[in-house]
Write a protein that holds these residues in place. Sequence first.
Motif, mmCIF file in Angstrom:
data_model
loop_
_atom_site.group_PDB
_atom_site.id
_atom_site.type_symbol
_atom_site.label_atom_id
_atom_site.label_comp_id
_atom_site.label_asym_id
_atom_site.label_seq_id
_atom_site.Cartn_x
_atom_site.Cartn_y
_atom_site.Cartn_z
ATOM 1 N N THR A 149 0.833 -1.209 0.000
ATOM 2 C CA THR A 149 0.000 0.000 0.000
ATOM 3 C C THR A 149 0.864 1.255 0.000
ATOM 4 O O THR A 149 0.583 2.226 -0.706
ATOM 5 C CB THR A 149 -0.934 -0.002 1.224
ATOM 6 O OG1 THR A 149 -1.712 -1.202 1.226
ATOM 7 C CG2 THR A 149 -1.867 1.195 1.190
ATOM 8 N N CYS A 150 1.932 1.242 0.786
ATOM 9 C CA CYS A 150 2.844 2.389 0.819
ATOM 10 C C CYS A 150 3.458 2.633 -0.562
ATOM 11 O O CYS A 150 3.584 3.781 -1.010
ATOM 12 C CB CYS A 150 3.958 2.154 1.833
ATOM 13 S SG CYS A 150 3.453 2.281 3.559
ATOM 14 N N ALA A 151 3.833 1.548 -1.233
ATOM 15 C CA ALA A 151 4.415 1.678 -2.569
ATOM 16 C C ALA A 151 3.422 2.328 -3.528
ATOM 17 O O ALA A 151 3.792 3.209 -4.323
ATOM 18 C CB ALA A 151 4.832 0.302 -3.088
ATOM 19 N N ALA A 152 2.155 1.917 -3.458
ATOM 20 C CA ALA A 152 1.142 2.496 -4.330
ATOM 21 C C ALA A 152 0.939 3.980 -4.043
ATOM 22 O O ALA A 152 0.842 4.802 -4.960
ATOM 23 C CB ALA A 152 -0.181 1.735 -4.155
ATOM 24 N N VAL A 153 0.917 4.338 -2.776
ATOM 25 C CA VAL A 153 0.734 5.746 -2.405
ATOM 26 C C VAL A 153 1.929 6.576 -2.868
ATOM 27 O O VAL A 153 1.772 7.700 -3.377
ATOM 28 C CB VAL A 153 0.540 5.873 -0.873
ATOM 29 C CG1 VAL A 153 0.574 7.329 -0.436
ATOM 30 C CG2 VAL A 153 -0.764 5.230 -0.456
ATOM 31 N N ILE A 154 3.128 6.035 -2.702
ATOM 32 C CA ILE A 154 4.340 6.764 -3.110
ATOM 33 C C ILE A 154 4.311 7.059 -4.602
ATOM 34 O O ILE A 154 4.603 8.175 -5.051
ATOM 35 C CB ILE A 154 5.592 5.952 -2.736
ATOM 36 C CG1 ILE A 154 5.785 5.941 -1.212
ATOM 37 C CG2 ILE A 154 6.837 6.524 -3.409
ATOM 38 C CD1 ILE A 154 6.792 4.927 -0.731
ATOM 39 N N VAL A 155 3.947 6.058 -5.406
ATOM 40 C CA VAL A 155 3.898 6.240 -6.854
ATOM 41 C C VAL A 155 2.831 7.253 -7.244
ATOM 42 O O VAL A 155 3.057 8.147 -8.068
ATOM 43 C CB VAL A 155 3.654 4.892 -7.557
ATOM 44 C CG1 VAL A 155 3.405 5.096 -9.050
ATOM 45 C CG2 VAL A 155 4.843 3.966 -7.356
ATOM 46 N N THR B 290 3.888 10.985 -5.505
ATOM 47 C CA THR B 290 5.167 11.621 -5.809
ATOM 48 C C THR B 290 5.776 11.199 -7.139
ATOM 49 O O THR B 290 6.620 11.902 -7.685
ATOM 50 C CB THR B 290 6.189 11.312 -4.704
ATOM 51 O OG1 THR B 290 6.526 9.920 -4.748
ATOM 52 C CG2 THR B 290 5.631 11.648 -3.336
ATOM 53 N N GLY B 291 5.399 10.038 -7.633
ATOM 54 C CA GLY B 291 6.018 9.531 -8.844
ATOM 55 C C GLY B 291 7.412 8.981 -8.627
ATOM 56 O O GLY B 291 8.095 8.583 -9.570
ATOM 57 N N VAL B 292 7.849 8.923 -7.375
ATOM 58 C CA VAL B 292 9.183 8.410 -7.037
ATOM 59 C C VAL B 292 9.149 6.887 -7.048
ATOM 60 O O VAL B 292 8.149 6.264 -6.671
ATOM 61 C CB VAL B 292 9.621 8.938 -5.657
ATOM 62 C CG1 VAL B 292 10.950 8.337 -5.235
ATOM 63 C CG2 VAL B 292 9.709 10.448 -5.674
ATOM 64 N N ASN B 293 10.247 6.274 -7.475
ATOM 65 C CA ASN B 293 10.354 4.818 -7.474
ATOM 66 C C ASN B 293 10.257 4.299 -6.042
ATOM 67 O O ASN B 293 11.099 4.619 -5.203
ATOM 68 C CB ASN B 293 11.701 4.401 -8.079
ATOM 69 C CG ASN B 293 11.848 2.893 -8.164
ATOM 70 O OD1 ASN B 293 11.037 2.139 -7.643
ATOM 71 N ND2 ASN B 293 12.901 2.460 -8.828
ATOM 72 N N PRO B 294 9.234 3.500 -5.730
ATOM 73 C CA PRO B 294 9.071 3.042 -4.341
ATOM 74 C C PRO B 294 10.239 2.196 -3.849
ATOM 75 O O PRO B 294 10.547 2.199 -2.663
ATOM 76 C CB PRO B 294 7.769 2.235 -4.383
ATOM 77 C CG PRO B 294 7.576 1.874 -5.817
ATOM 78 C CD PRO B 294 8.166 2.994 -6.607
#
Length: 369
Positions: free
Chosen positions: A36-42, A45-49
């Motif tokens: 879930t954190c990876a999905a939110v980060i992408v 921010t568009g940053v590579n999780p």
Amino acid sequence: MSQGREPLFQMHKRGYISFGKLALIHLIALLLALVTCAAVIVLVTGVNPLGVYEALVSGAIGNPRRLWVTIRESGVLLLIAVGLTPAFRMRFWNIGAEGQILVGGIASAGLMILLGDKIPNALLLALMIAGSMLFGMIWGLVPAYFKARYHTNETLFTLMMNYVALQLVTFSICFWENPKGSNSIGTINQATRAGWFPRIGGTGFAGSQYVFGLFIILLVTVLMHLYLQRTKQGFEISVVGASQNTARYAGISVQRVMLRTMAISGAICGLAGAVIVGGAGHTLSVSTANGRGFTAILVAWMANFNPIFMALIAVLLCFMQQGSIQIATQYKLNQNFSDIITGILLFFLIGCEFFVRYRLSVRKKGETK
């Protein structure tokens, strides 16, 4: 007359859950939180999780100094959770750990300032530990007395005492500020290190200044486990927590147990103040407790008051908190964004407690009411 069908999903309270299944549920919750954190980060921010997670690990354990800071913070959080455990087992909702930490810090800082150059360091450390426990004990006994005597609401009482402790810290800073007019105490005894916890290990050992405090924390954790599991007083705490009427019928003095238990709980939380002031910060401020008293409530509850799980959860939370600081710095993100990551983790860890206490079953095909 037709019979209705059973619900598709049924919920059953667990009587017992094995250690392996308990660990598996928490592991699944952790993995879901990371996804879930990876999905939110992408999305945000568009940053590579993967890069963000690398920064997370680097910030928490990227070098020996960061590793030992994470261990130190985990130990302090564990100590506070251990201090809250007997009160919670008694169903006394001690929300005042923040205040108990602060008054313990006041005792330690005051002794360091007033006696730092007058007595041997070993005696000063002993007085700091005893004084912080005494101040924390008093801070815990006040709400316990009013609860036992006048049946006041301990949640509100202990919570309000946190704000009283904050004001006492503010007064202490005004009284001991150094230099004058700085509105801060500064590093206490920086030249002499009087009252600082002793270094254990060589000069190249990054954790040398934290080992003494960690030894205290581990000793208190083991003693508390033995106290709750192997002593008559620990049994009385469980009985009072289960039913005060049953305790009275069994000849247990509920008032005495309440006062004794909160004295112990407050003393250990006060000891955390000494560990923070003497072992890490070497100063006193309104942020000395830094929310640890509230976070420790989550640690104790999520671990179901099991010291082993409390240690694991404390390490996990501090790992995320320390790593999140690196994320915000490295990717120039708002500090609040790192808090979002920690919040997602807490959401899944708290949510998984439902599956620890209950199990879901699916209705068998053709089963009717």
